[in-house]
Design a protein around this motif. Structure first.
Motif, short mmCIF file in Angstrom:
data_model
loop_
_atom_site.label_atom_id
_atom_site.label_comp_id
_atom_site.label_asym_id
_atom_site.label_seq_id
_atom_site.Cartn_x
_atom_site.Cartn_y
_atom_site.Cartn_z
N SER A 152 0.83 -1.18 -0.06
CA SER A 152 -0.10 0.27 -0.06
C SER A 152 1.03 1.32 0.21
CB SER A 152 -0.98 0.01 1.15
OG SER A 152 -1.70 1.27 1.32
N LEU A 153 0.40 2.45 -0.28
CA LEU A 153 0.96 3.70 -0.07
C LEU A 153 1.13 4.23 1.16
CD1 LEU A 153 -0.28 5.45 -3.28
CD2 LEU A 153 1.99 4.55 -3.24
N ASN A 154 0.18 3.47 2.06
CA ASN A 154 0.26 4.03 3.44
C ASN A 154 0.67 2.89 4.38
OD1 ASN A 154 -0.84 4.45 6.14
ND2 ASN A 154 -2.42 5.82 5.43
N HIS A 155 2.07 3.29 4.87
CA HIS A 155 2.56 2.08 5.81
C HIS A 155 1.63 1.83 7.05
CE1 HIS A 155 6.90 0.62 6.49
NE2 HIS A 155 6.08 -0.21 7.07
N TYR A 156 1.07 2.92 7.56
CA TYR A 156 0.45 2.56 8.90
C TYR A 156 -0.92 1.81 8.51
CZ TYR A 156 2.97 6.36 10.97
OH TYR A 156 3.93 7.27 11.71
N LEU A 157 -1.54 1.82 7.23
CA LEU A 157 -2.32 0.86 6.97
C LEU A 157 -1.86 -0.52 6.91
CD1 LEU A 157 -5.15 0.30 5.98
CD2 LEU A 157 -4.53 0.97 3.73
N LEU A 158 -0.85 -0.80 6.47
CA LEU A 158 -0.30 -2.05 6.40
C LEU A 158 0.06 -2.82 7.57
CD1 LEU A 158 2.52 -1.77 3.79
CD2 LEU A 158 0.34 -2.62 3.38
N ILE A 159 0.50 -1.91 8.66
CA ILE A 159 0.50 -2.44 10.12
C ILE A 159 -0.67 -2.72 10.71
CG2 ILE A 159 1.61 -1.99 12.33
CD1 ILE A 159 3.55 -0.10 11.03
N SER A 160 -1.56 -2.05 10.60
CA SER A 160 -2.85 -2.24 11.13
C SER A 160 -3.69 -3.64 10.68
CB SER A 160 -3.82 -1.06 11.07
OG SER A 160 -3.62 -0.07 11.79
N PHE A 161 -3.50 -3.40 9.07
CA PHE A 161 -3.79 -4.64 8.28
C PHE A 161 -3.09 -6.08 8.94
CE2 PHE A 161 -3.22 -7.46 4.66
CZ PHE A 161 -4.42 -8.14 4.85
N LEU A 162 -1.66 -5.98 8.69
CA LEU A 162 -1.36 -7.14 9.18
C LEU A 162 -1.54 -7.75 10.50
CD1 LEU A 162 2.14 -6.56 7.51
CD2 LEU A 162 0.51 -8.38 6.89
N THR A 163 -1.60 -6.69 11.49
CA THR A 163 -1.84 -7.10 12.95
C THR A 163 -3.39 -7.62 12.93
OG1 THR A 163 -0.43 -5.11 13.78
CG2 THR A 163 -2.30 -5.97 15.08
N GLN A 164 -4.09 -7.05 12.38
CA GLN A 164 -5.58 -7.52 12.37
C GLN A 164 -5.65 -8.81 11.78
OE1 GLN A 164 -8.34 -4.43 11.71
NE2 GLN A 164 -9.78 -5.80 10.60
N VAL A 165 -5.18 -9.16 10.75
CA VAL A 165 -5.21 -10.33 9.75
C VAL A 165 -4.45 -11.49 10.63
CG1 VAL A 165 -4.47 -11.67 7.63
CG2 VAL A 165 -5.69 -9.15 7.53
N SER A 166 -3.17 -11.34 11.02
CA SER A 166 -2.61 -12.38 11.85
C SER A 166 -3.14 -12.66 12.84
CB SER A 166 -0.98 -11.82 11.95
OG SER A 166 -0.88 -10.59 12.82
N ASN A 167 -3.71 -11.82 13.72
CA ASN A 167 -4.48 -12.02 14.99
C ASN A 167 -5.62 -13.09 14.66
OD1 ASN A 167 -2.74 -10.63 16.62
ND2 ASN A 167 -3.98 -8.87 16.79
N ASP A 168 -6.25 -12.70 13.56
CA ASP A 168 -7.43 -13.61 13.22
C ASP A 168 -7.00 -14.80 12.64
OD1 ASP A 168 -9.26 -11.35 13.67
OD2 ASP A 168 -9.36 -10.73 11.80
N PHE A 169 -6.09 -14.81 12.07
CA PHE A 169 -5.27 -16.15 11.55
C PHE A 169 -5.30 -16.94 12.75
CE2 PHE A 169 -1.55 -18.62 10.28
CZ PHE A 169 -2.46 -19.51 9.36
N LYS A 170 -4.49 -16.50 13.79
CA LYS A 170 -4.21 -17.52 14.74
C LYS A 170 -5.56 -17.87 15.60
CE LYS A 170 0.25 -14.77 15.54
NZ LYS A 170 0.86 -13.85 16.36
N GLN A 171 -6.47 -17.06 15.69
CA GLN A 171 -7.76 -17.49 16.19
C GLN A 171 -8.40 -18.35 15.29
OE1 GLN A 171 -8.67 -16.15 19.25
NE2 GLN A 171 -10.18 -17.66 19.30
N PHE A 172 -8.34 -18.38 14.12
CA PHE A 172 -8.98 -19.58 13.27
C PHE A 172 -7.97 -20.82 13.36
CE2 PHE A 172 -11.44 -17.74 9.34
CZ PHE A 172 -11.90 -16.64 10.00
N LEU A 173 -6.78 -20.72 13.61
CA LEU A 173 -6.17 -21.91 13.89
C LEU A 173 -6.69 -22.75 15.29
CD1 LEU A 173 -2.46 -21.13 12.68
CD2 LEU A 173 -4.11 -22.29 11.38
N ILE A 174 -7.08 -21.72 15.98
CA ILE A 174 -7.52 -22.41 17.20
C ILE A 174 -8.73 -23.06 17.31
CG2 ILE A 174 -8.02 -21.66 19.97
CD1 ILE A 174 -5.98 -19.47 20.01
#
Length: 329
Positions: free
Chosen positions: A262-284
């Protein structure tokens, strides 16, 4: 003797004493010494900066001794919000220090014996958000003893940090647009690379299905996928700031990776935090793991580069970027 000669003889100098003019006494040369008073006031400075760095944030602290004398007994305290996790510290000689926890913040303490004259010390701390929709301050307090044996304090201004939760909207683009978007000027890219630390073999088809579910619930638009190579391409737009984001999910070398641009670096960090947290929850929820602690980030503990593969338990892996050897789990 003739009379004239006798008279002339009387005027000849006899035992004449000639008095020379007294010379002035020579001035004694005195050795010259220069004495410099070392004043350290206003010459010891600290500068703190906070900025996005890859999939997380970097907090940099520069202590600069511009005086002509060293300072001693340096103590550095960094207070940061409880929704941040300290990932690593740089330079390598600094290990991740002891932390103390409070109700709304954590604290790190560093100590250094001395900072020489006309020198500086640079410290980088890398923080990853562990949750979103949070706000807090990060602040640094430096104490030291100057050349007059007086304790001095440098107190940085608090930096306010807000990590927003994001909402995505699907955006239809052709597959040919992926490369065009990825190479445009100013584009930022960040990667979240993870390994699943369990004893038995992970079913790659199940993990790939979970990745597809993950992107679907976040309202991404599927651009294309390669089921054989286990790669997914999605595109979307953040609904509030209207910034586009390209997301790729893939399985490679026993790793699960989510790559975002993305052109917005802060957006990337929020997105990756959100998606990786959800991914871990899905695995559980799918019974793959029983705890988030079983999912390991695959960033080098020294330089932050993505590791080449997910090693076996207790196996040492060497970073291809800095050659640092480490054990992941």
């Amino acid at each position: 003797m003739p009379k004239k000669e006798k008279e002339a003889d009387q005027y000849k100098p006899q035992n004449l004493i000639i008095f020379k003019e007294k010379e002035e006494p020579q001035k004694k040369t005195v050795d010259k010494y220069t004495f410099e008073k070392v004043d350290q006031e206003y010459k010891i400075k600290s500068k703190c900066t906070f900025s996005p760095f890859g999939s997380h944030f970097r907090y940099s602290i520069l202590i600069d001794n511009q005086s002509l004398a060293p300072i001693t007994e340096m103590k550095i305290k960094i207070r940061f919000p409880e929704f941040f996790t300290l990932m690593r510290a740089f330079p390598p000689i600094i290990s991740i220090p002891q932390m103390t926890s409070g109700e709304e913040s954590n604290q790190i303490n560093f100590e250094f014996d001395e900072l020489n004259e006309k020198s500086n010390k640079q410290i980088h701390l890398h923080f990853s958000p562990n949750s979103l929709d949070k706000t807090g301050d990060i602040r640094t307090i430096v104490t030291y003893v100057n050349n007059k044996d007086t304790v001095r304090v440098l107190d940085s201004r608090p930096v306010n940090i807000t990590v927003d939760k994001i909402t995505l909207e699907p955006k239809v683009v052709p597959s040919s647009f992926i490369r065009e978007f990825s190479v445009q000027p100013g584009i930022k890219k960040a990667i979240k690379s993870m390994g699943i630390g369990i004893e038995h073999q992970v079913n790659s088809e199940i993990i790939f299905d979970i990745l597809e579910q993950l992107f679907s619930i976040h309202h991404f638009q599927l651009v294309t996928k390669d089921a054989e190579k286990r790669i997914l391409w999605y595109f979307g737009t953040e609904s509030v700031i209207k910034e586009d984001i390209l997301a790729i999910g893939q399985m490679v070398s026993n790793k699960i990776e989510i790559i975002a641009s993305s052109l917005n670096h802060y957006l990337l960090i929020s997105f990756l935090t959100q998606v990786s947290n959800d991914f871990k929850q899905f695995l559980i929820l799918n019974g793959i793991v029983n705890s988030k602690d079983k999912i390991h980030d695959l960033e080098c503990k020294n330089c932050g580069a993505i590791l080449a593969y997910f090693p076996k338990k207790s196996e040492t892996i060497e970073c291809q970027n800095c050659n640092y050897e480490q054990t992941i789990w």
